[in-house]
Design an enzyme around this catalytic site. Structure first.
Site: not given
Ligand SMILES: O=P(O)(O)OC[C@H]1O[C@H](OP(=O)(O)OP(=O)(O)O)[C@H](O)[C@@H]1O
Ligand SMILES: Nc1ncnc2[nH]cnc12
Length: 179
Positions: A66, A103
Site C-alpha cells: 500500500r 499486527e
C-alpha cells in the site's frame, strides 16, 4: 495543516471488524483512493508537510504494497525518485532482507543493495502504522545501506498499538490518528 482536507480523508477511510483475522479492526483506504478529490488532497497534504519539513530529500521509499500507492505520486510531486521496499523474493540482484512481525502475522522485507548510496536522505512512506513492525524493519534495511532517514511518514496511525514508540529516535509523522 488543512482541517477540511483532513476531514475529507477521514471520511474516506472505512473500518472492517475482524479482518483479516478476529480482533483486528481493519482501516481500509480504498474509498480514499477511489475518490480523485480525496486522493489529490492526500498527496497535497503529504507534499506540503514534506516540503515544509525538509529542504533536501534524495528519495521517497515506499513499503510493499500500500506504500506503493502513495509513495510514487508523492515522489513525482517532489521531483525526486521512488525506491521500493518489497516483500521477500520480488527484487532481482543483491538484496538486504529482514524478518518482522506485524499486527496480523509475520513476513520478510527486502531492498536492493544498490538502491540508496551511503548518506542519501530518504523519507519512508506507508499507508498505515499499527504495531510499527513493518516500519521498523524498513528502517533497519535503510540503516544497513547507511541512508539518512529523515522521517517515517504514514497516512494513518493506530495510536493504541504504540507503533511510533518502536521507532525510537527516528522522526515520525501521521496525518490521521485513530485509537
Ligand atoms: O505496523 P504494522 O503492525 O507492521 O502494520 C502496518 C503494515 O501492515 C499493512 O501492510 P500488509 O503487510 O498488510 O501489506 P499490504 O500493504 O500488501 O496490504 C500496512 O500497509 C503496513 O505496511
Ligand atoms: N488495522 C489495520 N488496518 C489496516 N491495515 C493494517 N495493517 C496492520 N494493521 C492494520
Amino acid at each position: 495543516m488543512s482541517e477540511p482536507g483532513l476531514r475529507l480523508l477521514r471520511d474516506r477511510v472505512r473500518a472492517f471488524p475482524d479482518f483479516p483475522e478476529p480482533g483486528v479492526l481493519f482501516r481500509d483506504i480504498s474509498p480514499l483512493l477511489k475518490d480523485p478529490v480525496a486522493f489529490r488532497t492526500l498527496i497535497d497534504l503529504l507534499e506540503d508537510h514534506v516540503k515544509a519539513s525538509f529542504p533536501k530529500i534524495d528519495f521517497i521509499v515506499g513499503l510493499d504494497s500500500r506504500g506503493f500507492l502513495i509513495g510514487p505520486p508523492l515522489a513525482q510531486r517532489l521531483g525526486i525518485g521512488f525506491v521500493p521496499v518489497r516483500k521477500k523474493g520480488k527484487l532481482p540482484g543483491a538484496t538486504q532482507s529482514i524478518s518482522y512481525s506485524l499486527e496480523y502475522g509475520k513476513a520478510e522485507l527486502e531492498i536492493q543493495s544498490d538502491a540508496v548510496e551511503p548518506g542519501q536522505k530518504v523519507v519512508i512512506v506507508d499507508d498505515l502504522l499499527a504495531t510499527g513492525g513493518t516500519m521498523c524493519a524498513a528502517c533497519e534495511l535503510l540503516k544497513r545501506l547507511k541512508a539518512e532517514i529523515l522521517e517515517c511518514l504514514v497516512v494513518i496511525e493506530l495510536k493504541s498499538l504504540k507503533g511510533s514508540e518502536k521507532l525510537n529516535s527516528i522522526p515520525f509523522h501521521s496525518l490521521l490518528q485513530y485509537d
